[in-house]
Scaffold this motif. Structure first.
Motif, PDB file in Angstrom:
ATOM      1  N   SER A   3      -0.067  -2.969  -7.630  1.00 54.71           N
ATOM      2  CA  SER A   3       1.069  -2.690  -6.749  1.00 54.71           C
ATOM      3  C   SER A   3       0.558  -1.933  -5.529  1.00 54.71           C
ATOM      4  CB  SER A   3       2.113  -1.863  -7.489  1.00 54.71           C
ATOM      5  OG  SER A   3       1.610  -0.574  -7.758  1.00 54.71           O
ATOM      6  N   GLU A   4       1.424  -1.838  -4.530  1.00 51.89           N
ATOM      7  CA  GLU A   4       1.037  -1.102  -3.328  1.00 51.89           C
ATOM      8  C   GLU A   4       0.699   0.352  -3.655  1.00 51.89           C
ATOM      9  OE1 GLU A   4       3.928  -2.962  -3.296  1.00 51.89           O
ATOM     10  OE2 GLU A   4       3.451  -4.516  -1.847  1.00 51.89           O
ATOM     11  N   GLU A   5       1.469   0.927  -4.576  1.00 43.78           N
ATOM     12  CA  GLU A   5       1.234   2.324  -4.949  1.00 43.78           C
ATOM     13  C   GLU A   5      -0.166   2.508  -5.547  1.00 43.78           C
ATOM     14  OE1 GLU A   5       3.892   0.557  -6.097  1.00 43.78           O
ATOM     15  OE2 GLU A   5       5.609   1.496  -5.152  1.00 43.78           O
ATOM     16  N   GLN A   6      -0.552   1.582  -6.443  1.00 46.97           N
ATOM     17  CA  GLN A   6      -1.861   1.667  -7.073  1.00 46.97           C
ATOM     18  C   GLN A   6      -2.984   1.470  -6.058  1.00 46.97           C
ATOM     19  OE1 GLN A   6      -0.997  -1.444  -9.902  1.00 46.97           O
ATOM     20  NE2 GLN A   6      -0.915   0.011 -11.622  1.00 46.97           N
ATOM     21  N   GLU A  45       1.153   4.825   4.049  1.00 51.42           N
ATOM     22  CA  GLU A  45       1.778   5.511   2.922  1.00 51.42           C
ATOM     23  C   GLU A  45       2.501   4.448   2.089  1.00 51.42           C
ATOM     24  OE1 GLU A  45       1.432   8.728   2.143  1.00 51.42           O
ATOM     25  OE2 GLU A  45       0.100   8.909   3.855  1.00 51.42           O
ATOM     26  N   VAL A  46       2.965   4.836   0.919  1.00 47.70           N
ATOM     27  CA  VAL A  46       3.625   3.897   0.015  1.00 47.70           C
ATOM     28  C   VAL A  46       4.851   3.273   0.680  1.00 47.70           C
ATOM     29  CG1 VAL A  46       4.789   3.648  -2.201  1.00 47.70           C
ATOM     30  CG2 VAL A  46       2.752   5.065  -2.035  1.00 47.70           C
ATOM     31  N   SER A  47       5.645   4.062   1.372  1.00 48.51           N
ATOM     32  CA  SER A  47       6.846   3.522   2.024  1.00 48.51           C
ATOM     33  C   SER A  47       6.481   2.518   3.115  1.00 48.51           C
ATOM     34  CB  SER A  47       7.692   4.649   2.605  1.00 48.51           C
ATOM     35  OG  SER A  47       6.954   5.359   3.584  1.00 48.51           O
ATOM     36  N   ARG A  50       5.522  -0.746   1.414  1.00 50.42           N
ATOM     37  CA  ARG A  50       6.706  -1.492   0.972  1.00 50.42           C
ATOM     38  C   ARG A  50       7.361  -2.190   2.151  1.00 50.42           C
ATOM     39  NH1 ARG A  50       8.865   3.226  -2.873  1.00 50.42           N
ATOM     40  NH2 ARG A  50       7.635   2.728  -4.714  1.00 50.42           N
TER      41      ARG A  50
END
Length: 125
Positions: A3-6, A45-47, A50
C-alpha cells in the motif's frame, strides 16, 4: 503489492539513514523496486499518495471516455461518408461532384479558382 502507507514507510526508513540493502531485505523487495518507489513516492506524505492514486484512477477513466468518444466520432464520420456516396450513386445531387448542385453558392469561391490562394499571397507580411 504494498500500500502507499507501506511504501512511504520504507522510503522514510531509508531517508532516516538505514542502508538501502537492509531496507530491501527487511521488506522483501529488490533495490530496483525501492528506487522505483522512490521515484514515484519520494517526498510524499500518505495523504499526498492517496490523492495521487485517486487522480491517476480519474485520469484513466477520462482517457477511456475520450477514446470511446473518438471511436464514436470516427464511426459517425464513416457512416456519414457512406450515406453521402450512396446519395450520389442514387442521383440525389447535393454535395456530389458533377451533380446538379456542384456549383458553389453565389459569392463563395469555387475549388481551384485560386482566389483564396491569391488573397493569402497579397496579404501583408
Amino acid at each position: 503489492m504494498f500500500s502507499e502507507e507501506q511504501i512511504i514507510a520504507m522510503l522514510k526508513e531509508q531517508e532516516a539513514g538505514m542502508p538501502t540493502a537492509d531496507v530491501c531485505r527487511k521488506h522483501g523487495v529488490s533495490s530496483a523496486t525501492l528506487y522505483k518507489y522512490k521515484a514515484k513516492y519520494g517526498g510524499l506524505e500518505v495523504s499526498d499518495a492517496r490523492r495521487l492514486r485517486t487522480l491517476e484512477e480519474e485520469n484513466g477513466k477520462l482517457k477511456k471516455l475520450l477514446a470511446e468518444a473518438m471511436l464514436d466520432n470516427a464511426i459517425l464520420k464513416d457512416v456519414a461518408a457512406k450515406n453521402g456516396s450512396a446519395r450520389c450513386e442514387a442521383g440525389g445531387g447535393g454535395a456530389c461532384r458533377g451533380g446538379p448542385r456542384s456549383e458553389p453558392a453565389p459569392g463563395v469561391p469555387g475549388p481551384g479558382c485560386g482566389s483564396v490562394e491569391r488573397a493569402l499571397s497579397q496579404r501583408p507580411p
